[in-house]
Design an enzyme around this catalytic site. Structure first.
Site, short mmCIF file in Angstrom:
data_model
loop_
_atom_site.label_atom_id
_atom_site.label_comp_id
_atom_site.label_asym_id
_atom_site.label_seq_id
_atom_site.Cartn_x
_atom_site.Cartn_y
_atom_site.Cartn_z
N ASP A 71 57.05 -17.14 48.10
CA ASP A 71 57.66 -18.19 48.21
C ASP A 71 56.27 -19.14 48.73
OD1 ASP A 71 56.84 -17.96 51.11
OD2 ASP A 71 59.37 -18.29 50.77
N THR A 73 55.35 -19.76 51.23
CA THR A 73 54.99 -19.50 53.04
C THR A 73 53.82 -18.99 52.42
OG1 THR A 73 56.09 -17.81 53.39
CG2 THR A 73 56.80 -19.38 54.40
N ARG A 74 53.29 -18.46 51.19
CA ARG A 74 52.41 -17.44 50.89
C ARG A 74 51.17 -18.08 50.21
NH1 ARG A 74 54.51 -15.98 54.19
NH2 ARG A 74 55.71 -13.48 54.75
N HIS A 107 63.53 -16.92 54.68
CA HIS A 107 62.58 -18.52 54.76
C HIS A 107 63.41 -18.96 54.13
CE1 HIS A 107 58.51 -16.44 54.84
NE2 HIS A 107 59.73 -15.89 55.38
N HIS A 172 48.48 -6.51 56.92
CA HIS A 172 50.44 -7.20 57.81
C HIS A 172 50.35 -6.60 58.86
CE1 HIS A 172 54.41 -7.85 58.24
NE2 HIS A 172 54.62 -8.81 57.17
N LYS A 182 56.53 -5.36 49.03
CA LYS A 182 57.45 -6.27 49.67
C LYS A 182 58.25 -7.51 48.79
CE LYS A 182 55.81 -7.62 54.19
NZ LYS A 182 55.99 -9.25 53.46
N HIS A 198 64.05 -4.44 60.11
CA HIS A 198 63.07 -4.74 61.29
C HIS A 198 63.52 -4.24 62.06
CE1 HIS A 198 61.47 -6.67 57.50
NE2 HIS A 198 60.83 -7.64 57.91
N LYS A 296 51.55 -13.99 63.69
CA LYS A 296 50.74 -12.88 63.59
C LYS A 296 49.15 -13.15 62.73
CE LYS A 296 53.55 -12.88 58.69
NZ LYS A 296 53.69 -13.34 57.20
#
Length: 423
Positions: A71, A73-74, A107, A172, A182, A198, A296
């Site tokens: 998406d 965000t990557r 997201h 990650h 993932k 998670h 991160k």
């Protein structure tokens, strides 16, 4: 020494006295050169799959094909990956009904403008693209994860004759590496499944750390889900600071991914350089669009900042917080140790949204204070138990005051998501 730090689509620079600078932690990833173009790298990988027949061979006789894509965000260079993949699928079956499914995880939905920016106007206009929603998309339960959580996946994936995925491999902070499995979990999984994977027990596990796959319970759940969902083929790339592919692998989701991780590790492992103050970033756009994702880059600093020190985190955060639950978990309780205790008392089936990010954030806040340089409102930053600043110079002065030393030692990490800091 003048050091530039990515911030949004620009950089922020600062002069650091060399007698105070303990080190600049950068991966040789960013200096790695290849004479091949991004598309050439992808095409070569597609011609030489690892642990799998070629994608064109797998596509023969497969009518309903789902291609899972990352998406907004990557920073995956999808314009260089998706067209060669589509070409290879149609080489095997010219009449294949292909759906590009955007793996949003939990997201927000990817906008039309972001899709065009990611894939190009031609792909958006000509291909069928759907966006996964972890709460509202049609789902199917396909079993129970090794951890005990329910494995519920987007029905489009389960109903497909062939499932393939694109992505990129980076360090990650709790899954070891991004990429491959993932794409399924969390990519196209239900919110219930993501929350179980998670859980606080797994986030607290000593193997749930950057660069670790073996014995990592989060990774093991993800692999199980991807196999169960019949993820048959991946194309993953490794990217440099310009977000360009410098290495590509294709083939089996475990074997090809392992080769990509091996290549990445050879370039981005760095030794910690303990310091009173550590400056880090999320590598600029698109990974620094919100505060949630910026945790991160902070974990790289966590691995090298001294106990009681200060992390200066640069993240433009023009898209806001990135998670309402994350914000309220931090802002609604002043005692972060109490919040941590609540998280650790919950079992996996009672995990709440965003608590994994909050749990990691609290862990690093218990080691060091964080000064946050961003465009986010000051009251939001303070609510998240951080100290707001609007320039590197202002942040450094505040950090020196906190540690009580205007000659405090400094370590710089220009791209906190591209390095694996070894303590």
């Amino acid at each position: 020494m003048n050091i530039d730090f990515p911030y949004g689509k620009k950089t922020l620079g600062i002069d650091i006295p060399e007698d105070r600078l303990q080190g600049v932690l950068i991966s040789t990833l960013h200096s790695f050169k290849t004479e091949k173009t991004q598309i050439e790298l992808v095409e070569e990988a597609l011609q030489n799959p690892i642990g799998s027949p070629r994608l064109s061979t797998l596509a023969r006789g497969k009518q309903n094909v789902v291609l899972i894509a990352s998406d907004h965000t990557r920073p995956v260079p999808s314009k260089a990956i998706i067209p060669p993949m589509l070409k290879e699928i149609r080489k095997g079956n010219p009449n294949a009904d292909i759906t590009i499914l955007i793996a949003t995880g939990c997201h927000r939905e990817t906008s039309k403008e972001e899709l065009v920016n990611k894939f190009g106007s031609e792909v958006v206009a000509q291909e069928k693209i759907l966006v996964h929603d972890s709460s509202t998309s049609p789902m199917v339960k396909i079993g129970t994860l090794p951890s005990g959580g329910e494995c519920i996946i987007n029905r489009l994936v389960i109903d497909a004759d062939l499932v393939v995925a694109e992505g990129f491999i980076e360090p990650h902070f709790f899954a070891g590496f991004s990429g491959s499995r993932k794409s399924i979990l969390p990519g196209v999984a239900s919110r219930t499944t993501v929350l179980a994977n998670h859980c606080s027990e797994f986030i607290a596990h000593p193997k749930a750390r950057t660069g670790i796959l073996e014995g990592n319970p989060i990774h093991e759940d993800m692999v199980w889900a991807a196999r169960k969902a019949k993820l048959a083929f991946i194309v993953n790339v490794v990217i440099n600071a310009e977000k360009e592919a410098i290495f590509a692998v294709s083939g089996d989701m475990v074997e090809a991914h392992a080769e990509g991780c091996k290549f990445l590790s050879s370039l981005c492992k760095v030794d910690a350089k303990p310091a009173d103050i550590v400056i880090s970033t999320n590598g600029g756009y698109p990974l620094d669009q919100n505060i949630y994702q910026a945790v991160k880059g902070m974990t790289a600093a966590e691995a090298t900042v001294k106990q009681g020190g200060v992390i200066i985190m640069l993240a433009r955060s023009n898209d806001g917080i990135g998670g309402d639950a994350f914000y309220h978990q931090m802002a609604d309780e002043m005692d972060i140790t109490k919040t941590m205790g609540i998280f650790l008392s919950r079992d996996r089936n009672h995990t709440e949204a965003d608590q994994w990010q909050t749990q990691i954030f609290i862990r690093l806040l218990l080691k060091a204070q964080v000064i946050y340089v961003s465009e986010a409102p000051d009251e939001i930053v303070r609510g998240l138990h951080m100290i707001p600043a609007h320039s590197l110079e202002e942040a450094l002065k505040k950090a020196e005051k906190i540690v009580g030393n205007d000659k405090a030692t400094i370590t710089a990490i220009p791209d906190g998501v591209s390095v694996m800091v070894i303590e």
